[in-house]
Design an enzyme around this catalytic site. Structure first.
Site, PDB file in Angstrom:
ATOM      1  N   SER A  46     111.857  45.432  -3.361  1.00 19.75           N
ATOM      2  CA  SER A  46     112.234  46.318  -2.259  1.00 19.75           C
ATOM      3  C   SER A  46     113.124  47.478  -2.724  1.00 19.75           C
ATOM      4  CB  SER A  46     112.941  45.523  -1.157  1.00 19.75           C
ATOM      5  OG  SER A  46     114.049  44.857  -1.707  1.00 19.75           O
ATOM      6  N   HIS A  47     113.669  47.391  -3.932  1.00 14.95           N
ATOM      7  CA  HIS A  47     114.480  48.503  -4.432  1.00 14.95           C
ATOM      8  C   HIS A  47     113.921  49.083  -5.727  1.00 14.95           C
ATOM      9  CE1 HIS A  47     117.232  46.709  -1.487  1.00 14.95           C
ATOM     10  NE2 HIS A  47     117.510  47.968  -1.260  1.00 14.95           N
ATOM     11  N   ARG A  51     111.065  52.671  -3.484  1.00 13.42           N
ATOM     12  CA  ARG A  51     112.095  53.603  -2.997  1.00 13.42           C
ATOM     13  C   ARG A  51     111.916  55.019  -3.531  1.00 13.42           C
ATOM     14  NH1 ARG A  51     115.880  51.531   0.824  1.00 13.42           N
ATOM     15  NH2 ARG A  51     115.017  49.456   0.959  1.00 13.42           N
ATOM     16  N   HIS A 119     123.705  55.984  -0.833  1.00 15.41           N
ATOM     17  CA  HIS A 119     123.342  54.698  -1.438  1.00 15.41           C
ATOM     18  C   HIS A 119     122.001  54.258  -0.883  1.00 15.41           C
ATOM     19  CE1 HIS A 119     123.654  50.953  -3.459  1.00 15.41           C
ATOM     20  NE2 HIS A 119     124.847  51.261  -3.921  1.00 15.41           N
ATOM     21  N   ALA A 122     119.988  48.504  -4.044  1.00 12.83           N
ATOM     22  CA  ALA A 122     120.728  47.249  -3.942  1.00 12.83           C
ATOM     23  C   ALA A 122     122.117  47.474  -4.539  1.00 12.83           C
ATOM     24  CB  ALA A 122     119.993  46.162  -4.699  1.00 12.83           C
ATOM     25  N   LEU A 123     123.020  46.531  -4.281  1.00 12.51           N
ATOM     26  CA  LEU A 123     124.383  46.659  -4.822  1.00 12.51           C
ATOM     27  C   LEU A 123     124.559  45.887  -6.133  1.00 12.51           C
ATOM     28  CD1 LEU A 123     126.471  46.144  -1.539  1.00 12.51           C
ATOM     29  CD2 LEU A 123     126.060  48.286  -2.722  1.00 12.51           C
ATOM     30  N   ALA A 179     122.733  41.846   2.899  1.00  7.47           N
ATOM     31  CA  ALA A 179     123.010  42.663   4.071  1.00  7.47           C
ATOM     32  C   ALA A 179     123.821  41.820   5.059  1.00  7.47           C
ATOM     33  CB  ALA A 179     121.700  43.102   4.706  1.00  7.47           C
ATOM     34  N   GLY A 186     113.774  46.932   6.548  1.00  8.68           N
ATOM     35  CA  GLY A 186     112.374  47.073   6.124  1.00  8.68           C
ATOM     36  C   GLY A 186     111.514  45.912   6.596  1.00  8.68           C
ATOM     37  N   GLU A 187     112.111  44.720   6.658  1.00  9.18           N
ATOM     38  CA  GLU A 187     111.347  43.541   7.076  1.00  9.18           C
ATOM     39  C   GLU A 187     110.896  43.670   8.534  1.00  9.18           C
ATOM     40  OE1 GLU A 187     112.204  38.864   6.957  1.00  9.18           O
ATOM     41  OE2 GLU A 187     113.377  39.998   5.516  1.00  9.18           O
ATOM     42  N   LEU A 301     122.101  29.092  -8.214  1.00  9.40           N
ATOM     43  CA  LEU A 301     123.144  30.079  -7.936  1.00  9.40           C
ATOM     44  C   LEU A 301     122.487  31.384  -7.507  1.00  9.40           C
ATOM     45  CD1 LEU A 301     125.545  29.560 -10.972  1.00  9.40           C
ATOM     46  CD2 LEU A 301     125.739  28.625  -8.655  1.00  9.40           C
ATOM     47  N   PRO A 302     123.153  32.165  -6.640  1.00 11.46           N
ATOM     48  CA  PRO A 302     122.643  33.493  -6.317  1.00 11.46           C
ATOM     49  C   PRO A 302     122.543  34.319  -7.609  1.00 11.46           C
ATOM     50  CG  PRO A 302     124.476  32.895  -4.867  1.00 11.46           C
ATOM     51  CD  PRO A 302     124.416  31.851  -5.921  1.00 11.46           C
TER      52      PRO A 302
HETATM   53  P1  NDP Z   1     118.439  38.295   0.587  1.00 10.26           P
HETATM   54  O1  NDP Z   1     118.639  37.566   1.855  1.00 10.26           O
HETATM   55  O2  NDP Z   1     117.075  38.435   0.037  1.00 10.26           O
HETATM   56  O3  NDP Z   1     119.336  37.652  -0.565  1.00 10.26           O
HETATM   57  C1  NDP Z   1     120.727  37.590  -0.429  1.00 10.26           C
HETATM   58  C2  NDP Z   1     121.370  36.901  -1.588  1.00 10.26           C
HETATM   59  O4  NDP Z   1     121.143  35.500  -1.464  1.00 10.26           O
HETATM   60  C3  NDP Z   1     120.842  37.287  -2.961  1.00 10.26           C
HETATM   61  O5  NDP Z   1     121.922  37.482  -3.831  1.00 10.26           O
HETATM   62  C4  NDP Z   1     119.995  36.089  -3.382  1.00 10.26           C
HETATM   63  O6  NDP Z   1     119.980  35.865  -4.802  1.00 10.26           O
HETATM   64  C5  NDP Z   1     120.714  34.957  -2.707  1.00 10.26           C
HETATM   65  N1  NDP Z   1     119.847  33.827  -2.415  1.00 10.26           N
HETATM   66  C6  NDP Z   1     118.658  33.831  -1.764  1.00 10.26           C
HETATM   67  N2  NDP Z   1     118.162  32.589  -1.678  1.00 10.26           N
HETATM   68  C7  NDP Z   1     119.063  31.777  -2.284  1.00 10.26           C
HETATM   69  C8  NDP Z   1     119.137  30.373  -2.533  1.00 10.26           C
HETATM   70  N3  NDP Z   1     118.168  29.553  -2.129  1.00 10.26           N
HETATM   71  N4  NDP Z   1     120.201  29.881  -3.193  1.00 10.26           N
HETATM   72  C9  NDP Z   1     121.195  30.696  -3.611  1.00 10.26           C
HETATM   73  N5  NDP Z   1     121.180  32.036  -3.410  1.00 10.26           N
HETATM   74  C10 NDP Z   1     120.141  32.566  -2.761  1.00 10.26           C
HETATM   75  O7  NDP Z   1     119.093  39.780   0.700  1.00 10.26           O
HETATM   76  P2  NDP Z   1     119.157  40.747   1.958  1.00 10.26           P
HETATM   77  O8  NDP Z   1     117.816  40.846   2.593  1.00 10.26           O
HETATM   78  O9  NDP Z   1     120.314  40.413   2.821  1.00 10.26           O
HETATM   79  O10 NDP Z   1     119.485  42.144   1.220  1.00 10.26           O
HETATM   80  C11 NDP Z   1     118.520  42.689   0.344  1.00 10.26           C
HETATM   81  C12 NDP Z   1     119.065  43.825  -0.451  1.00 10.26           C
HETATM   82  O11 NDP Z   1     119.134  45.007   0.327  1.00 10.26           O
HETATM   83  C13 NDP Z   1     120.439  43.653  -1.086  1.00 10.26           C
HETATM   84  O12 NDP Z   1     120.269  43.933  -2.462  1.00 10.26           O
HETATM   85  C14 NDP Z   1     121.290  44.723  -0.426  1.00 10.26           C
HETATM   86  O13 NDP Z   1     122.262  45.314  -1.282  1.00 10.26           O
HETATM   87  C15 NDP Z   1     120.259  45.766  -0.061  1.00 10.26           C
HETATM   88  N6  NDP Z   1     120.697  46.605   1.041  1.00 10.26           N
HETATM   89  C16 NDP Z   1     121.090  47.891   0.771  1.00 10.26           C
HETATM   90  C17 NDP Z   1     121.533  48.719   1.786  1.00 10.26           C
HETATM   91  C18 NDP Z   1     122.021  50.091   1.470  1.00 10.26           C
HETATM   92  O14 NDP Z   1     122.433  50.789   2.382  1.00 10.26           O
HETATM   93  N7  NDP Z   1     122.015  50.525   0.234  1.00 10.26           N
HETATM   94  C19 NDP Z   1     121.538  48.283   3.195  1.00 10.26           C
HETATM   95  C20 NDP Z   1     121.155  46.892   3.367  1.00 10.26           C
HETATM   96  C21 NDP Z   1     120.730  46.096   2.318  1.00 10.26           C
HETATM   97  P3  NDP Z   1     118.643  36.135  -5.708  1.00 10.26           P
HETATM   98  O15 NDP Z   1     118.614  37.615  -5.947  1.00 10.26           O
HETATM   99  O16 NDP Z   1     118.857  35.327  -6.941  1.00 10.26           O
HETATM  100  O17 NDP Z   1     117.475  35.644  -4.891  1.00 10.26           O
END
Ligand code: NDP
Length: 332
Positions: A46-47, A51, A119, A122-123, A179, A186-187, A301-302
């Site tokens: 997604s990033h 994008r 921005h 992702a962060l 988030a 996007g979802e 771990l995340p």
């Molecule tokens: P997700 O819900 O996909 O994931 C959130 C976090 O949870 C990740 O670090 C992920 O690690 C971790 N995770 C997921 N499943 C598990 C699990 N089973 N056990 C442990 N950890 C887990 O992310 P979001 O949809 O909330 O956000 C997606 C992205 O969008 C982010 O990168 C965010 O920065 C970006 N974003 C950017 C914005 C902007 O303005 N620039 C605005 C909003 C969002 P892993 O990566 O290892 O799966």
């Protein structure tokens, strides 16, 4: 849907060509392209190249400065204030993150406040850059409002993401990056496009009632994750990336923004030197916690998903939809 397979070098070349054609100079095109390249390398689709047209469109329309020269405006104690020059954040990170890392090692804790930047990523990339220096780190940014407050129905917060990273010597860092809305924007848009229902709890309609109808959510508001607890985190991010650093809140961004693509705002990044705060055992102490957590079946771990993908893509390449590839080639 047909996919096209690209090597990671081809990902980089394509991103650079699109950004250069949009008017970005090398000092801007390279960090932005690398940010998308890192996402593709880690399977964070997604990033990635998804994008690229958004970055290019903002540069072409001059909403974003493709020739930005972000600069440190002041360093006072443990605070670095940067002006982003209306460029994308990865450009400011090029000089801002090494300066932040060095200051955190000196002071124990340091903050980088970037103003007037966009921005669109992702962060985790900026947080990971700091963990690679042996630091723990946090990052926050806000965006135009899509999410309602607990008890409210009006869009008041962006999907306001936050990330936290912890360095792990010799291993991929622990990084969560999420988030504050239940689902990514996007979802919901993809569900509307494809005629699917959004996940339970994703949002409310204009009448304030919870709904899974994505069109109704887009007209109403997305919901924070975890009810009032997620709303409190969205509020915290709004304050940290807004008033705390002299930048706009999500509501103020909406008033200023044209609603198309990424918006101008701020980013706050914090860095902590574990050995300065917790002593020489801090990293090993963290490892003992991770070991205990990972003993349990089903736990990861995340950050581990990206870390597991990373060694595969240099060999296997990545795939993107043929339609996206055509769109990007046309933009070159
Ligand atoms: P997700 O819900 O996909 O994931 C959130 C976090 O949870 C990740 O670090 C992920 O690690 C971790 N995770 C997921 N499943 C598990 C699990 N089973 N056990 C442990 N950890 C887990 O992310 P979001 O949809 O909330 O956000 C997606 C992205 O969008 C982010 O990168 C965010 O920065 C970006 N974003 C950017 C914005 C902007 O303005 N620039 C605005 C909003 C969002 P892993 O990566 O290892 O799966």
């Amino acid at each position: 849907m047909t996919d096209i397979r690209l090597t990671l070098d081809e990902v980089m070349d394509l991103a650079l060509s699109v950004l250069r054609a949009a008017g970005a100079d090398e000092e801007n095109a390279r960090p932005i392209a690398r940010c998308m390249w890192r996402a593709e390398r880690d399977g964070a689709k997604s990033h990635g190249l998804f994008r690229c047209a958004g970055y290019a469109g903002a540069i072409r329309s001059r909403k974003a400065n493709g020739r930005a020269r972000p600069a440190v405006a002041a360093t006072e104690g443990s605070v670095i204030r940067m002006e982003g020059d209306r460029g994308f954040c990865p450009v400011a990170h090029e000089s801002g993150l090494p300066a932040l890392g060095a200051l955190a090692k000196e002071q124990g804790v340091a903050a980088l406040a970037i103003r007037r930047c966009l921005h669109f990523a992702a962060l985790w990339p900026e947080v990971e850059t700091l963990t690679e220096m042996g630091l723990a780190a946090m990052a926050f940014t806000s965006s135009p409002p899509y999410v309602h407050m607990a008890g409210g129905r009006r869009k008041v917060f962006g999907t306001n993401p936050m990330a936290f990273g912890w360095p792990r010597p010799g291993q991929a860092p622990m990084i969560f990056d999420q988030a504050s809305s239940l689902t990514a924007r996007g979802e919901v848009m993809i569900a509307a496009r494809d005629g699917h229902l959004a996940p339970e709890g994703a949002g409310i309609g204009p009448d304030g009632r919870p709904t899974r109808d994505p069109e109704a959510i887009l007209a109403g508001a997305q919901s924070p994750f975890g009810g009032y607890k997620g709303a409190a985190l969205a509020l915290m991010v709004d304050l940290l990336a807004g008033p705390l650093i002299g930048e706009l809140t999500s509501l103020e961004i909406e008033a200023e923004d044209d609603g198309a693509g990424p918006a101008l705002g701020g980013q706050l990044i914090l860095a902590f030197a574990p050995e300065r705060l917790g002593g020489p055992d801090a990293a090993a102490h963290g490892e003992r916690l991770f070991r205990a957590l990972l003993e349990e079946e089903g736990v990861r771990l995340p950050g581990m998903r990206r870390a597991a993908t990373r060694p595969l893509t240099p060999e296997e390449g990545v795939t993107i939809p043929a339609s996206l590839h055509r769109e990007l080639v046309a933009l070159c």
